[in-house]
Design an enzyme around this catalytic site. Structure first.
Site, PDB file in Angstrom:
ATOM      1  N   ASN A 175      -0.269 -38.271  29.253  1.00 11.14           N
ATOM      2  CA  ASN A 175      -1.426 -37.376  29.205  1.00 11.14           C
ATOM      3  C   ASN A 175      -2.365 -37.857  30.307  1.00 11.14           C
ATOM      4  OD1 ASN A 175      -3.686 -35.885  28.662  1.00 11.14           O
ATOM      5  ND2 ASN A 175      -3.801 -36.448  26.487  1.00 11.14           N
TER       6      ASN A 175
ATOM      7  N   GLU B 249       0.168 -35.949  18.626  1.00  6.79           N
ATOM      8  CA  GLU B 249       0.492 -35.034  19.723  1.00  6.79           C
ATOM      9  C   GLU B 249       1.592 -35.602  20.612  1.00  6.79           C
ATOM     10  OE1 GLU B 249      -3.931 -34.698  20.024  1.00  6.79           O
ATOM     11  OE2 GLU B 249      -3.421 -32.859  21.064  1.00  6.79           O
TER      12      GLU B 249
ATOM     13  N   HIS C 281      -5.545 -27.185  21.825  1.00  9.78           N
ATOM     14  CA  HIS C 281      -5.092 -28.113  20.765  1.00  9.78           C
ATOM     15  C   HIS C 281      -3.796 -27.620  20.132  1.00  9.78           C
ATOM     16  CE1 HIS C 281      -9.469 -29.614  19.871  1.00  9.78           C
ATOM     17  NE2 HIS C 281      -8.886 -30.413  20.746  1.00  9.78           N
TER      18      HIS C 281
ATOM     19  N   ARG D  95     -19.965 -30.255  22.565  1.00 12.93           N
ATOM     20  CA  ARG D  95     -19.879 -28.839  22.942  1.00 12.93           C
ATOM     21  C   ARG D  95     -20.506 -27.960  21.880  1.00 12.93           C
ATOM     22  NH1 ARG D  95     -13.569 -28.848  23.908  1.00 12.93           N
ATOM     23  NH2 ARG D  95     -13.611 -31.028  24.477  1.00 12.93           N
TER      24      ARG D  95
ATOM     25  N   ARG E  48       1.558 -33.652  29.035  1.00  9.84           N
ATOM     26  CA  ARG E  48       0.613 -32.728  28.411  1.00  9.84           C
ATOM     27  C   ARG E  48      -0.074 -31.955  29.532  1.00  9.84           C
ATOM     28  NH1 ARG E  48      -5.340 -33.520  26.338  1.00  9.84           N
ATOM     29  NH2 ARG E  48      -5.549 -31.577  25.199  1.00  9.84           N
TER      30      ARG E  48
END
Ligand code: AMP
Length: 403
Positions: free
Chosen positions: A7, A389, A187, A246, A98
């Site tokens: 990643n 993940e 996601h 956010r 990823r």
């Protein structure tokens, strides 16, 4: 066979090595502050015989001018004593990357070819913060592992099953057909992983699930029969839930007001919404551990922030129960979802109408692995499922190989 998952961020590289088909994690690590004279690498080697044994950790601080230098140093850790777990980079058969944005092109994991790379580059404009860094990771891995197959696993891919009425915005059609403005969702790897775990646990392949990923970024998905029907992030990862920094959902007129009468620049609005809002904007802290400590100390801002955070999740549960026409389970995952019992309490409060009934004593227990937190008689299961993940990326890579 060895599968290496990468990643790659703008100044970091997260990685994990798996033995396949045992799905056994061999080692994992994080390279941070790439591009600086004080870069760090945290490298962990797991004990294959007893997974419960804490991993052996190596910590390095060293100059790493770029991602290539970082990955070469990781290869040195992978191959050299005392941390070595493979003989040679050629021992890695597959590298899974990823990639945040796959646009409408990629609905599944994809072997990387020159054409795939060109398409990932074309998508830079849709994910300017993420795709260039992911792409750089691919280019570097191609040089460092020239014999390995390289695979891209996209964060958006799982949500490509959304029906058009769910992914379109009510904007003039050319903004979709020509400018590709639509909901993509993110996601996806995490939602897909926990949804599959939940369906297997329930023994219901067609289960109606609401997956709730609460980490630094937060998103929810309505999943039926393993397919995403809707999700809370949109054109970008800014939409939906309140997150660490956010804002989540906002009346678009707020932007016009900021840009017009209040005199903000586009860049200032971007920074405000992505980096200075959410829990940070509401409380001055973005880590839930700090906010819950403030709440316990009687901080009114922290109390409001918790209410707002949970309220938004509850609204989406209502919406997605409607999307799914019923509900079999909700699934909490990621840093906050897996660890913060108070968030789970607040989310499940006053939700009897939806069949949610939390067993508070189970909710307070800190146990590893999949947990069921509902009362025995509850109509809807409340599950905590640790996301993974990296494992999901490795699984999707392995599934591409001929049997
Ligand atoms: P993730 O993006 O999944 O790595 O989640 C990171 C976030 O999880 C952090 O910013 C924290 O807010 C939150 N987190 C991690 N551990 C805990 C904990 N024990 N209690 C509450 N929140 C936590």
């Amino acid at each position: 066979m060895n599968i290496f998952v990468i990643n790659s961020g703008s100044s970091s590289i997260k990685y994990q090595l798996f033995h396949w088909p045992a799905e056994q994690p061999v080692c994992s690590g994080l390279v941070e502050r790439v591009g600086s004279a004080q870069a760090t690498i945290t490298h962990k080697v797991f004990d294959a015989q007893s997974p419960a044994t804490p991993p052996v950790e190596t910590q390095l601080t060293l100059p790493l001018p770029d991602h290539e230098a970082g990955l070469l140093e990781v290869v040195r850790l992978l191959t050299a004593a005392p941390s070595g777990v493979i003989q040679d980079p050629a021992d890695i058969a597959l590298v899974g990357h990823r990639v945040v944005h796959g646009g409408e092109t990629f609905a599944a994991a994809t072997l990387i070819t020159p054409a795939v790379k060109a398409e990932i580059r074309r998508l830079f404009s849709l994910a300017p913060l993420h795709n260039p860094a992911n792409y750089l990771g691919i280019e570097v891995a191609e040089r460092v592992f020239p014999l390995a197959q390289q695979v891209a696993v996209f964060d958006t891919a799982f949500h490509q099953t959304l029906p058009e009425y769910a992914f379109r915005y009510a904007l003039p059609t050319p903004l979709y057909t020509e400018q590709r403005i639509r909901k993509y969702g993110f996601h996806g790897t995490s939602h897909q992983y926990v949804a599959a775990q939940a369906a297997a646990y329930l023994g219901q392949p067609e289960a109606r699930l609401i997956t709730i990923h609460l980490g630094n970024g937060c998103s929810m998905a309505a999943v039926r029969g393993g397919q995403s029907l809707d999700t809370s992030m949109g054109f970008s990862p800014l939409a939906g839930l309140v997150m660490g920094t956010r804002s989540g959902d906002l009346d678009p007129s707020v932007l016009l007001h900021l840009l017009g009468p209040l005199g903000y620049s586009v860049e200032q609005v971007n920074t405000l919404l992505n980096k200075e809002s959410g829990m940070l904007g509401l409380t001055g802290a973005n880590d839930m551990r700090d906010i819950s400590a403030a709440l316990a100390a009687g901080d009114a801002r922290a109390a409001l922030a918790y209410d707002l955070y949970a309220y938004r999740i509850r609204q989406y549960i209502g919406a997605y129960a409607a999307v799914l026409n019923g509900l079999d389970a909700i699934v909490f995952t990621a840093g906050v979802g897996e660890n913060d019992a108070l968030v789970r309490t607040r989310v499940c409060q006053h939700m009897e109408f939806f069949g949610l009934a939390l067993d508070e004593s189970k909710n307070q227990q800190r146990l590893p692995g999949l947990r069921e937190l509902n009362t025995p008689e509850a109509r809807v299961k409340i599950l905590v499922i640790p996301t993974n993940e990296e494992l999901e990326i490795a699984r999707q890579c392995a599934a591409l190989l001929p049997a």
